[in-house]
Design an enzyme around this catalytic site. Structure first.
Site, PDB file in Angstrom:
ATOM      1  N   CYS A 122      83.460 102.689  40.656  1.00 13.10           N
ATOM      2  CA  CYS A 122      84.016 103.453  39.541  1.00 13.10           C
ATOM      3  C   CYS A 122      85.545 103.365  39.514  1.00 13.10           C
ATOM      4  CB  CYS A 122      83.640 104.920  39.671  1.00 13.10           C
ATOM      5  SG  CYS A 122      81.894 105.191  39.904  1.00 13.10           S
ATOM      6  N   ARG A 134      86.135  95.723  39.315  1.00 13.07           N
ATOM      7  CA  ARG A 134      85.558  96.535  40.385  1.00 13.07           C
ATOM      8  C   ARG A 134      84.045  96.678  40.228  1.00 13.07           C
ATOM      9  NH1 ARG A 134      89.502 100.346  42.618  1.00 13.07           N
ATOM     10  NH2 ARG A 134      87.780 101.737  43.044  1.00 13.07           N
ATOM     11  N   TRP A 178      79.960 103.219  37.930  1.00 16.22           N
ATOM     12  CA  TRP A 178      78.981 102.378  38.630  1.00 16.22           C
ATOM     13  C   TRP A 178      77.930 103.354  39.135  1.00 16.22           C
ATOM     14  CZ3 TRP A 178      77.096 101.206  43.609  1.00 16.22           C
ATOM     15  CH2 TRP A 178      76.634  99.901  43.790  1.00 16.22           C
ATOM     16  N   ASN A 205      85.252 109.917  40.773  1.00 13.97           N
ATOM     17  CA  ASN A 205      84.773 108.861  41.671  1.00 13.97           C
ATOM     18  C   ASN A 205      84.325 109.533  42.959  1.00 13.97           C
ATOM     19  OD1 ASN A 205      85.597 106.987  39.866  1.00 13.97           O
ATOM     20  ND2 ASN A 205      87.214 106.095  41.123  1.00 13.97           N
ATOM     21  N   GLY A 206      83.245 109.044  43.543  1.00 14.06           N
ATOM     22  CA  GLY A 206      82.775 109.617  44.806  1.00 14.06           C
ATOM     23  C   GLY A 206      81.408 110.244  44.630  1.00 14.06           C
ATOM     24  N   GLU A 223      79.446  83.166  55.576  1.00 17.21           N
ATOM     25  CA  GLU A 223      80.258  83.428  54.381  1.00 17.21           C
ATOM     26  C   GLU A 223      79.882  82.481  53.242  1.00 17.21           C
ATOM     27  OE1 GLU A 223      81.924  85.752  53.427  1.00 17.21           O
ATOM     28  OE2 GLU A 223      83.296  85.029  51.895  1.00 17.21           O
ATOM     29  N   LYS A 229      78.647  83.810  49.645  1.00 19.12           N
ATOM     30  CA  LYS A 229      79.347  83.438  48.402  1.00 19.12           C
ATOM     31  C   LYS A 229      78.341  82.922  47.385  1.00 19.12           C
ATOM     32  CE  LYS A 229      82.162  84.894  48.651  1.00 19.12           C
ATOM     33  NZ  LYS A 229      82.900  85.854  49.279  1.00 19.12           N
ATOM     34  N   GLU A 279      75.760  85.707  46.137  1.00 16.63           N
ATOM     35  CA  GLU A 279      76.262  86.827  45.342  1.00 16.63           C
ATOM     36  C   GLU A 279      76.642  86.419  43.923  1.00 16.63           C
ATOM     37  OE1 GLU A 279      79.732  88.824  46.942  1.00 16.63           O
ATOM     38  OE2 GLU A 279      80.543  86.936  47.668  1.00 16.63           O
ATOM     39  N   HIS A 328      63.082  78.224  66.088  1.00 18.92           N
ATOM     40  CA  HIS A 328      62.412  79.470  66.465  1.00 18.92           C
ATOM     41  C   HIS A 328      61.833  80.196  65.254  1.00 18.92           C
ATOM     42  CE1 HIS A 328      63.841  78.861  70.497  1.00 18.92           C
ATOM     43  NE2 HIS A 328      65.022  78.580  69.987  1.00 18.92           N
ATOM     44  N   LYS A 333      83.534  95.741  43.523  1.00 14.86           N
ATOM     45  CA  LYS A 333      84.606  95.177  44.340  1.00 14.86           C
ATOM     46  C   LYS A 333      84.909  96.053  45.532  1.00 14.86           C
ATOM     47  CE  LYS A 333      87.893  92.228  45.173  1.00 14.86           C
ATOM     48  NZ  LYS A 333      87.439  90.959  45.758  1.00 14.86           N
TER      49      LYS A 333
HETATM   50  C1  F6R Z   1      81.832  89.577  49.165  1.00 17.97           C
HETATM   51  C2  F6R Z   1      82.691  90.745  49.333  1.00 17.97           C
HETATM   52  C3  F6R Z   1      82.136  91.901  50.064  1.00 17.97           C
HETATM   53  C4  F6R Z   1      83.253  92.645  50.809  1.00 17.97           C
HETATM   54  C5  F6R Z   1      82.682  93.949  51.402  1.00 17.97           C
HETATM   55  C6  F6R Z   1      83.723  94.686  52.203  1.00 17.97           C
HETATM   56  O1  F6R Z   1      82.453  88.573  48.424  1.00 17.97           O
HETATM   57  O2  F6R Z   1      83.798  90.772  48.857  1.00 17.97           O
HETATM   58  O3  F6R Z   1      81.118  91.528  50.934  1.00 17.97           O
HETATM   59  O4  F6R Z   1      83.751  91.829  51.807  1.00 17.97           O
HETATM   60  O5  F6R Z   1      82.223  94.767  50.364  1.00 17.97           O
HETATM   61  O6  F6R Z   1      84.817  95.011  51.401  1.00 17.97           O
HETATM   62  P1  F6R Z   1      86.232  95.319  52.020  1.00 17.97           P
HETATM   63  O7  F6R Z   1      86.731  94.076  52.662  1.00 17.97           O
HETATM   64  O8  F6R Z   1      87.063  95.739  50.846  1.00 17.97           O
HETATM   65  O9  F6R Z   1      86.024  96.429  53.010  1.00 17.97           O
END
Ligand code: F6R
Length: 612
Positions: A2, A27, A76, A102-103, A484, A488, A491, A507, A607
């Site tokens: 949010c 976000r 959100w 927010n929260g 990673e 990527k 997602e 395994h 985000k």
């Molecule tokens: C994936 C991504 C997320 C963040 C995770 C932690 O592309 O960006 O997996 O890495 O939500 O976020 P931060 O680093 O902001 O704590």
């Protein structure tokens, strides 16, 4: 997650609110709304499910809502499905108070039942509406908005950032925060509140970070901040040095591509001020050599991609420091009754600095006596402010939900910290120390060269984008990097993908390999290259199609076996993932592009994850 913006000023508020919300779109959100107060019309509220464009069309870009005081929100969904009614702002029953939140309010059900017993009628399923109604309840008792807010804050439990306007107060909006970020901005044409600095950076760089428990009264002329006892506070101002253009696409089709391309510069910014006269200089950390010598154990705690940085660092730090390094997911660590004490160093990694689980894990570690060092991108964020030490990655604003430049800058900063600690501990040979530092200096240039070949990766993406399940395999640092690469891809392209340590294939996972399965084989870790090759042969023998990533040194060998090979420059082994991950980011990007996905705002993702 949010986003909140609020404005009290001398211009029409609605267009400013809509623009601020648009800047926070990255976000992640599923509905949006604004409330504006005018003398003639009182409170006017417009909300809409879906993209911000719907809200903008509904209000003719804000022109329909007259007034210079307002609040806005991108939601959100947590409590209640995404729809117009559950969208914020929420308005109290008599229509006089509007609130964005927010929260999560943990005791909202109990309060709701209590208010219902007093005859209050609710329209939404949200915890946030409960706060709006509770505010009206107390305001009716005391007829003073600030006092009513104070009473509400004493009653609610959970996390919040609030923006509140009331039709009886033509000039002021009220803000409050606990465990959810909120910034106050001082502008020429009025003053602002925002949950994210990108929302207001166009108007001002002069900001104040609100702390937990604080309340602010924002008018066009002034901002007064109070503590939870309503004592006035003098707050320190900060200057945001991010450039507006850094939060704009600047001709690129997507933020993600722009941010991938910005990596050489971001890595250079993160590294160069910290390497002086052939030494790592971390001016900002207060760790003493004596403290470091007594560290018995290191924890790295993070979520998602930041956790993957931790996985890479585990391999490189154990090699450099000869100390046990444990990497934990923050959401697991916080409830695991963790074995940390005053001889434990806890490294917390978070791009946003607001991830709730990471924050809670850090608090847990601190409460057990551990010293905490945070690696954060967003200056002044909650984690940065609460950690014992903080080191910033200077990646600039990252707008695409899928992290790229924040990830690589975290990687190189962790390499620097590892080297710094190893030097204090005397566990790294001078020749190794010098070799790593020398390679770090040329890393941005190698990354730049690598990025010049983005079209090679585009070609492979067009060849493989139709696969429905993809495996990433590798050993040691390649395995950590594969985690990673796989994240990527899944997602943003929604293709099912998994990363495995190659040795684990036999395994279980190898049963999933069948003719045509795409395996992305990572073979950049020189010490185990031959083993990596054996695994390529193994999956090829079962019919897999292999797309390999390797270094210039091993190019020829790899090309003999793999179906397709992407080559990255050689560097010191511990820095290799910083180069190796780049084609994986590009691969994910181009595959998602081919599949017509919403690259910068993938479905269901946010985000900054400020809820559990
Ligand atoms: C994936 C991504 C997320 C963040 C995770 C932690 O592309 O960006 O997996 O890495 O939500 O976020 P931060 O680093 O902001 O704590």
């Amino acid at each position: 997650m949010c986003g909140i913006i609020g404005f009290a000023g001398r211009e029409q508020a609605a267009p400013i609110l809509l623009d601020g919300l648009a800047r926070m779109e990255y976000r992640g959100y599923d509905s949006a709304g604004i409330a504006v107060r005018s003398e003639a019309k009182g409170l006017q509220v417009k909300k809409a499910k879906g993209r911000l464009q719907v809200l903008s069309d509904l209000t003719h870009g804000g022109a329909d809502l007259e007034g210079t005081l307002g609040i806005g929100h991108t939601r959100w969904a947590t409590h209640g499905e995404p729809n117009d009614i559950n969208a914020h702002p929420h308005v109290s029953e008599n229509g006089r108070i509007a609130l964005v939140h927010n929260g999560i309010i943990e005791n909202y059900l109990e309060i709701k039942e209590q208010l219902q017993r007093h005859g209050v009628k609710f329209t939404s399923d949200t915890d946030s509406e409960v706060v709006a109604q509770l505010l009206e309840f107390h305001y009716n008792e005391c007829h003073n908005m600030l006092e009513a807010v104070g009473r509400v804050l004493r009653r609610i439990q959970g996390s919040y950032a609030f923006g509140i306007i009331c039709s009886d107060y033509p000039n002021a909006l009220i803000a409050a925060r606990k465990d959810s970020p909120l910034i106050l901005g001082y502008g020429e044409n009025g003053n602002y509140i925002a949950s994210d600095v990108t929302a207001i950076i166009k108007h001002t760089r002069d900001v104040v970070y609100m702390e937990d428990g604080e309340i602010a009264v924002v008018t066009a002329e002034n901002i007064d901040v109070f503590d939870s006892e309503m004592n006035p506070l003098e707050k320190k101002h900060s200057q945001v040095d991010w450039d507006v253009s850094a939060a704009e696409k600047g001709g690129y089709a997507h933020f993600m591509f722009k941010e991938i391309m910005e990596q050489p510069e971001a890595v250079r910014k993160t590294l160069s001020p910290r390497v002086r006269d052939g030494r790592v200089v971390l001016d900002d950390v207060k760790l003493t050599a004596e403290y470091v010598k007594n560290i018995s154990r290191i924890f790295i705690i993070a979520c998602g991609s930041s956790y993957h940085v931790g996985m890479v660092s585990k391999y490189s730090w154990e090699r450099l420091l000869r100390r046990p390094v444990q990497v934990d997911l923050a959401s697991e660590f916080r409830y695991s009754d963790p074995l940390v004490d005053e001889n434990t160093l806890v490294i917390v990694i978070s791009q946003s600095g607001e991830t709730l689980d990471t924050m809670a894990a850090m608090r847990e570690a601190k409460s057990r006596g551990a010293r905490t060092l945070a690696v954060v991108n967003v200056v002044g964020s909650s984690i940065a402010r609460e950690a014992d030490d903080v080191l910033y990655t200077w990646a600039g604003p990252e707008i695409a939900v899928a992290t790229t430049k924040a990830y690589t800058t975290q990687l190189v900063l962790m390499d620097l910290i590892g080297l710094y600690l190893a030097d204090l501990l005397g566990t790294v040979e001078k020749s190794e120390y010098d070799a790593i530092l020398a390679e770090m200096q040329v890393l941005p240039e190698k990354m730049r060269r690598l990025l010049e070949h983005f079209e090679d990766v585009q070609y492979f993406a067009s060849r493989y984008f139709n696969h429905n399940s993809i495996f990433f395999i590798g050993r040691n640092l390649d395995y950590a990097m594969g985690l990673e690469g796989s994240l990527k891809l899944k997602e943003i392209s929604y293709i099912h993908s998994e990363a495995y340590a190659s040795g684990e294939l036999k395994h279980g996972t190898i049963s999933l390999i069948e003719p045509g399965t795409l395996v992305v084989a990572l073979g950049t870790y020189a010490a185990l290259f031959d083993k990596a090759m054996s695994n390529v042969v193994e999956v090829k023998a079962r019919g897999a199609e292999v797309l390999a990533v390797t270094t210039e040194t091993f190019k020829e060998k790899m090309e003999k076996t793999a179906d397709s090979t992407i080559v990255v420059p050689d560097t010191h082994p511990i820095l290799q993932p910083s180069l190796g991950v780049v084609p994986l980011q590009l691969f994910a990007y181009y595959v998602a592009l081919q599949r017509g996905c919403d690259i910068d705002k993938p479905r269901n993702l946010a985000k900054s994850v400020t809820v559990e």
